[in-house]
Design an enzyme around this catalytic site. Structure first.
Site, short mmCIF file in Angstrom:
data_model
loop_
_atom_site.label_atom_id
_atom_site.label_comp_id
_atom_site.label_asym_id
_atom_site.label_seq_id
_atom_site.Cartn_x
_atom_site.Cartn_y
_atom_site.Cartn_z
N GLU A 100 -9.60 -3.07 5.34
CA GLU A 100 -9.16 -4.30 6.01
C GLU A 100 -9.91 -4.60 7.30
OE1 GLU A 100 -6.83 -7.67 5.51
OE2 GLU A 100 -6.82 -5.90 4.21
N GLY A 133 -9.47 -5.26 -3.27
CA GLY A 133 -9.09 -6.62 -2.93
C GLY A 133 -9.82 -7.20 -1.74
N THR A 157 -11.39 -2.55 -8.60
CA THR A 157 -11.38 -1.10 -8.80
C THR A 157 -10.14 -0.45 -8.18
OG1 THR A 157 -12.67 -0.77 -6.77
CG2 THR A 157 -13.90 -0.99 -8.85
N LYS A 170 -7.23 -17.51 -4.59
CA LYS A 170 -7.48 -17.52 -3.15
C LYS A 170 -8.58 -16.55 -2.75
CE LYS A 170 -3.21 -16.95 -1.61
NZ LYS A 170 -2.05 -16.95 -0.69
N LEU A 198 -8.85 3.46 -11.87
CA LEU A 198 -7.76 4.04 -11.09
C LEU A 198 -7.75 5.56 -11.14
CD1 LEU A 198 -4.84 1.60 -12.07
CD2 LEU A 198 -6.52 1.38 -10.22
N THR A 200 -9.94 7.50 -10.17
CA THR A 200 -10.56 8.05 -8.96
C THR A 200 -9.92 7.48 -7.70
OG1 THR A 200 -12.27 6.33 -9.10
CG2 THR A 200 -12.77 8.45 -10.10
N HIS A 300 5.81 -11.39 2.04
CA HIS A 300 4.65 -11.87 2.79
C HIS A 300 5.04 -12.82 3.92
CE1 HIS A 300 2.90 -10.28 -0.88
NE2 HIS A 300 1.71 -10.32 -0.32
#
Length: 419
Positions: A100, A133, A157, A170, A198, A200, A300
């Site tokens: 992030e 993401g 991934t 989005k 998934l 790994t 959210h």
């Protein structure tokens, strides 16, 4: 050339309406058709799997620009290059920082610069975005900006990419201390979902994705919640692989894949399918978010501020989990969720290794977070709260006192559980 003067309300066969005489006002209307594909597949990097290069024109040597992150490069970089080389694809890999904190406009512009250097053909050479993401959002934003439209293919991934960031329209990056403050609506032409990635993924990042699956369960799919409650820890331990595939799917060739499939859905497969279907079911009729009451906004409302204030301590799904725990308590105090249901929800979240409280759950943080959300929801709270398990309602009357009381109760519940 003679000017074509249109009179008021003159009939036209081109759909253009002229108003007034002489003409001084035109009303332009257009509809853009949107069609994108989300496909589940496995072993994408097996040379025998052509899903990544589907519809490639062979009249000239194909070229692909690939964007990935440091972790994917370390784990899969050699396989990605080998796959493209096997298919005779000229390619370049751009590796970006992960996480992030790297989700900013500087990295989007680095993609743009690299695209110029590569000399991409904007009609025939879609970008391949392979990563989590954060990376998918950055590539999507760059694709929407580069010459106003550059096709791209998403290959998530991470679990949160498979069920959330990879399936919608989005794009976005963080800016000025705010979550996803800059962004567009620009879906990929194709999203390829391969859960073998998934195998790994660190356990914490699996939990991170399960938070978004829990969101769908709590507001629209009680069957999904029952699956998570009954099988959540086992699904987490298996990294969401089918039982027959846990040990050998990652290395199984495509030709053997069908022989490993089972006639009945195992819990991990059903959880993934229900989560993806539920998300797309909510997104499709409101892809551009013209309707602001969206049940997928559950979790959210407060989490964007909590997540940004806590960086890098909390992952996105962890912040969403804290938000859901708080709003579950809010709903319980209003009688929308029973005390027994509240305990079930919080226990199920904890069993998935998700946090159900954070020190930032204070009125000093939560009230400004709510006010910021109201600004982005056209002046109303439009706060989704669970109704029982599997339903939701929107409220616009949450008070600061009620929010503070719920935060205090959540903190007390967390302290009691810790004891």
């Amino acid at each position: 050339m003679q000017r074509d003067l249109l009179t008021a309300d003159a009939p036209r066969n081109d759909g253009l309406v002229a108003v007034g005489s002489p003409v001084s006002h035109w009303s332009v209307q257009a509809v853009k058709h949107v069609n994108y594909e989300v496909r589940v597949t496995e072993n994408l990097l097996d040379p025998g799997n052509n899903a990544i290069l589907e519809n490639v024109t062979r009249s000239v040597r194909p070229r692909r620009f690939v964007v990935t992150d440091t972790t994917v490069e370390r784990l899969y970089g050699d396989r990605i290059r080998a796959y493209l080389t096997h298919h005779g694809v000229e390619h370049r890999l751009l590796v970006l920082p992960e996480g992030e904190p790297s989700k900013d406009m500087d990295n989007v512009l680095s993609i743009v610069r690299a695209l110029d250097e590569f000399g991409i053909d904007r009609r025939r050479e879609p970008i391949l975005a392979i990563g989590g993401g954060v990376l998918l959002d950055m590539v999507g934003l760059a694709s929407s900006l580069y010459r106003r439209a550059l096709p791209y293919i998403r290959i998530p991934t991470t679990l949160i990419g498979l069920v959330d960031a990879g399936v919608g329209a989005k794009t976005g990056v963080n800016h000025n201390g705010h979550k996803n403050r800059l962004g567009t609506y620009f879906p990929a032409e194709r999203t390829l979902l391969d859960r073998t990635f998934l195998t790994t993924l660190p356990r914490r990042h699996l939990s991170n994705g399960l938070a978004e699956i829990m969101k769908i369960a709590l507001i629209k799919d009680i069957r999904l919640f029952d699956l998570l409650e009954a099988h959540g820890p086992a699904i987490l331990d298996s990294r969401l692989q089918r039982p027959a595939l846990v040990d050998d799917l990652a290395s199984a060739p495509v030709s053997e894949r069908l022989s490993l499939e089972e006639p009945q859905l195992d819990p991990a497969t059903e959880v993934l399918e229900r989560a993806i279907h539920g998300m797309l079911q909510e997104l499709q009729p409101n892809l551009w978010e013209q309707v602001l009451e969206r049940v997928v906004d559950y979790g959210h409302t407060f989490s964007p501020v909590i997540e940004m204030r806590a960086l890098p301590e909390l992952l996105h799904g962890e912040a969403v989990a804290v938000d859901m725990a708080l709003t579950t308590v809010l709903a319980t105090r209003r009688g929308l969720v029973s005390r027994a249901q509240c305990r079930r929800i919080l226990r199920a979240m904890a069993a998935l290794d998700l946090p159900t409280w954070h020190p930032l759950c204070t009125p000093e943080v939560l009230v400004p977070a709510l006010l910021d959300t109201v600004r982005h929801r056209d002046g109303q709270q439009r706060l989704p709260l669970p109704v029982g398990i599997g339903g939701a309602v929107f409220v616009n009357d949450l008070t600061e006192a009620e929010l503070a009381a719920a935060a205090q109760e959540l903190a007390a519940t967390h302290l009691a559980a810790a004891r």
